[in-house]
Design a protein around this motif. Sequence first.
Motif, PDB file in Angstrom:
ATOM      1  N   UNK A  38      53.027  -9.314 -37.429  1.00 54.92           N
ATOM      2  CA  UNK A  38      53.528  -9.356 -38.801  1.00 54.92           C
ATOM      3  C   UNK A  38      52.375  -8.969 -39.734  1.00 54.92           C
ATOM      4  N   UNK A  39      52.722  -8.395 -40.876  1.00 56.18           N
ATOM      5  CA  UNK A  39      51.694  -8.004 -41.829  1.00 56.18           C
ATOM      6  C   UNK A  39      50.875  -9.211 -42.301  1.00 56.18           C
ATOM      7  N   UNK A  40      51.511 -10.343 -42.669  1.00 54.79           N
ATOM      8  CA  UNK A  40      50.705 -11.499 -43.100  1.00 54.79           C
ATOM      9  C   UNK A  40      49.735 -11.986 -42.015  1.00 54.79           C
ATOM     10  N   UNK A  41      50.187 -11.995 -40.767  1.00 46.97           N
ATOM     11  CA  UNK A  41      49.301 -12.426 -39.680  1.00 46.97           C
ATOM     12  C   UNK A  41      48.149 -11.441 -39.500  1.00 46.97           C
ATOM     13  N   UNK A  42      48.456 -10.138 -39.551  1.00 49.99           N
ATOM     14  CA  UNK A  42      47.397  -9.135 -39.436  1.00 49.99           C
ATOM     15  C   UNK A  42      46.331  -9.370 -40.503  1.00 49.99           C
ATOM     16  N   UNK A  43      46.762  -9.651 -41.719  1.00 49.07           N
ATOM     17  CA  UNK A  43      45.788  -9.824 -42.793  1.00 49.07           C
ATOM     18  C   UNK A  43      44.950 -11.096 -42.606  1.00 49.07           C
ATOM     19  N   UNK A  44      45.472 -12.102 -41.902  1.00 47.31           N
ATOM     20  CA  UNK A  44      44.635 -13.280 -41.603  1.00 47.31           C
ATOM     21  C   UNK A  44      43.555 -12.928 -40.585  1.00 47.31           C
ATOM     22  N   UNK A  45      43.777 -11.864 -39.844  1.00 47.02           N
ATOM     23  CA  UNK A  45      42.772 -11.379 -38.889  1.00 47.02           C
ATOM     24  C   UNK A  45      41.792 -10.432 -39.589  1.00 47.02           C
ATOM     25  N   UNK A  46      42.303  -9.581 -40.448  1.00 51.65           N
ATOM     26  CA  UNK A  46      41.461  -8.609 -41.150  1.00 51.65           C
ATOM     27  C   UNK A  46      40.516  -9.308 -42.128  1.00 51.65           C
ATOM     28  N   UNK A  47      40.974 -10.369 -42.775  1.00 50.33           N
ATOM     29  CA  UNK A  47      40.153 -11.053 -43.781  1.00 50.33           C
ATOM     30  C   UNK A  47      38.790 -11.496 -43.236  1.00 50.33           C
ATOM     31  N   UNK A  48      38.716 -12.192 -42.092  1.00 51.97           N
ATOM     32  CA  UNK A  48      37.389 -12.548 -41.588  1.00 51.97           C
ATOM     33  C   UNK A  48      36.570 -11.335 -41.137  1.00 51.97           C
ATOM     34  N   UNK A  49      37.233 -10.280 -40.678  1.00 53.07           N
ATOM     35  CA  UNK A  49      36.514  -9.056 -40.331  1.00 53.07           C
ATOM     36  C   UNK A  49      35.899  -8.438 -41.591  1.00 53.07           C
ATOM     37  N   UNK A  50      36.640  -8.502 -42.689  1.00 51.95           N
ATOM     38  CA  UNK A  50      36.142  -8.003 -43.968  1.00 51.95           C
ATOM     39  C   UNK A  50      34.946  -8.842 -44.439  1.00 51.95           C
ATOM     40  N   UNK A  51      35.085 -10.161 -44.374  1.00 53.93           N
ATOM     41  CA  UNK A  51      33.985 -11.046 -44.799  1.00 53.93           C
ATOM     42  C   UNK A  51      32.728 -10.830 -43.953  1.00 53.93           C
ATOM     43  N   UNK A  52      32.908 -10.463 -42.701  1.00 54.66           N
ATOM     44  CA  UNK A  52      31.774 -10.224 -41.804  1.00 54.66           C
ATOM     45  C   UNK A  52      31.196  -8.812 -41.962  1.00 54.66           C
ATOM     46  N   UNK A  53      31.779  -8.011 -42.845  1.00 55.90           N
ATOM     47  CA  UNK A  53      31.279  -6.660 -43.054  1.00 55.90           C
ATOM     48  C   UNK A  53      31.692  -5.677 -41.973  1.00 55.90           C
ATOM     49  N   UNK A  54      32.775  -5.986 -41.258  1.00 59.79           N
ATOM     50  CA  UNK A  54      33.235  -5.120 -40.174  1.00 59.79           C
ATOM     51  C   UNK A  54      34.415  -4.247 -40.584  1.00 59.79           C
ATOM     52  N   UNK A  55      35.210  -4.706 -41.553  1.00 59.59           N
ATOM     53  CA  UNK A  55      36.403  -3.974 -41.987  1.00 59.59           C
ATOM     54  C   UNK A  55      36.389  -3.819 -43.503  1.00 59.59           C
ATOM     55  N   UNK A  56      37.112  -2.803 -43.959  1.00 56.33           N
ATOM     56  CA  UNK A  56      37.287  -2.562 -45.397  1.00 56.33           C
ATOM     57  C   UNK A  56      38.764  -2.594 -45.724  1.00 56.33           C
ATOM     58  N   UNK A  57      39.058  -3.140 -46.879  1.00 55.49           N
ATOM     59  CA  UNK A  57      40.422  -3.133 -47.398  1.00 55.49           C
ATOM     60  C   UNK A  57      40.365  -2.430 -48.747  1.00 55.49           C
ATOM     61  N   UNK A  58      41.060  -1.312 -48.853  1.00 50.99           N
ATOM     62  CA  UNK A  58      41.102  -0.565 -50.110  1.00 50.99           C
ATOM     63  C   UNK A  58      42.522  -0.675 -50.669  1.00 50.99           C
ATOM     64  N   UNK A  59      42.608  -1.090 -51.904  1.00 59.49           N
ATOM     65  CA  UNK A  59      43.905  -1.258 -52.569  1.00 59.49           C
ATOM     66  C   UNK A  59      44.351   0.060 -53.205  1.00 59.49           C
ATOM     67  N   UNK A  60      45.631   0.143 -53.521  1.00 59.13           N
ATOM     68  CA  UNK A  60      46.159   1.286 -54.253  1.00 59.13           C
ATOM     69  C   UNK A  60      46.892   2.263 -53.361  1.00 59.13           C
ATOM     70  N   UNK A  61      47.399   3.335 -53.993  1.00 63.41           N
ATOM     71  CA  UNK A  61      48.221   4.303 -53.268  1.00 63.41           C
ATOM     72  C   UNK A  61      47.475   5.017 -52.141  1.00 63.41           C
ATOM     73  N   UNK A  62      46.185   5.208 -52.277  1.00 65.17           N
ATOM     74  CA  UNK A  62      45.395   5.843 -51.223  1.00 65.17           C
ATOM     75  C   UNK A  62      44.661   4.804 -50.387  1.00 65.17           C
ATOM     76  N   UNK A  63      45.064   3.559 -50.532  1.00 65.83           N
ATOM     77  CA  UNK A  63      44.371   2.458 -49.870  1.00 65.83           C
ATOM     78  C   UNK A  63      44.809   2.246 -48.446  1.00 65.83           C
ATOM     79  N   UNK A  64      44.250   1.208 -47.890  1.00 62.68           N
ATOM     80  CA  UNK A  64      44.561   0.843 -46.517  1.00 62.68           C
ATOM     81  C   UNK A  64      43.374   0.156 -45.878  1.00 62.68           C
ATOM     82  N   UNK A  65      43.376   0.124 -44.566  1.00 64.12           N
ATOM     83  CA  UNK A  65      42.360  -0.582 -43.794  1.00 64.12           C
ATOM     84  C   UNK A  65      41.525   0.407 -42.988  1.00 64.12           C
TER      85      UNK A  65
END
Length: 135
Positions: A38-65
Amino acid sequence: MMHRVARVDHAISAALVLPEPGERPVPGAALADELGLSYPYLMTIIDPLKRAGLARVRRGPQGGLSLARRPDEITLADVIWAVDAPLPIDQAFPASRNREAERLPRLWAIAHEAVFAVFAQVALAEMRRPDDQVG
């Protein structure tokens, strides 16, 4: 047998398919669908990856992971540590009530460190190679 956490497996799976820095980010909903999460579950996984400097989350129409660093700079241990940091020994293994088992927490810690050391030797880039090129 060591305990495997589904959250860790999902985080590694996500990290393995996230685009590299500079590539077009993948929409979160598309990644969730690809991984069968599920998208909400995926984001609970991406969030700690982002905090650890491993993933990026870009908002907006050209955004994504995407990955925040190149896959040869990220180990499986980095991903595991980000989403499932181990508890300190005294919290993970409460004091034993019998004398014979007193050393068990330390043995578990040694085993955990040995397993973790293996994952620290494997970069995402290596896991992305075809089977005949790994190792």
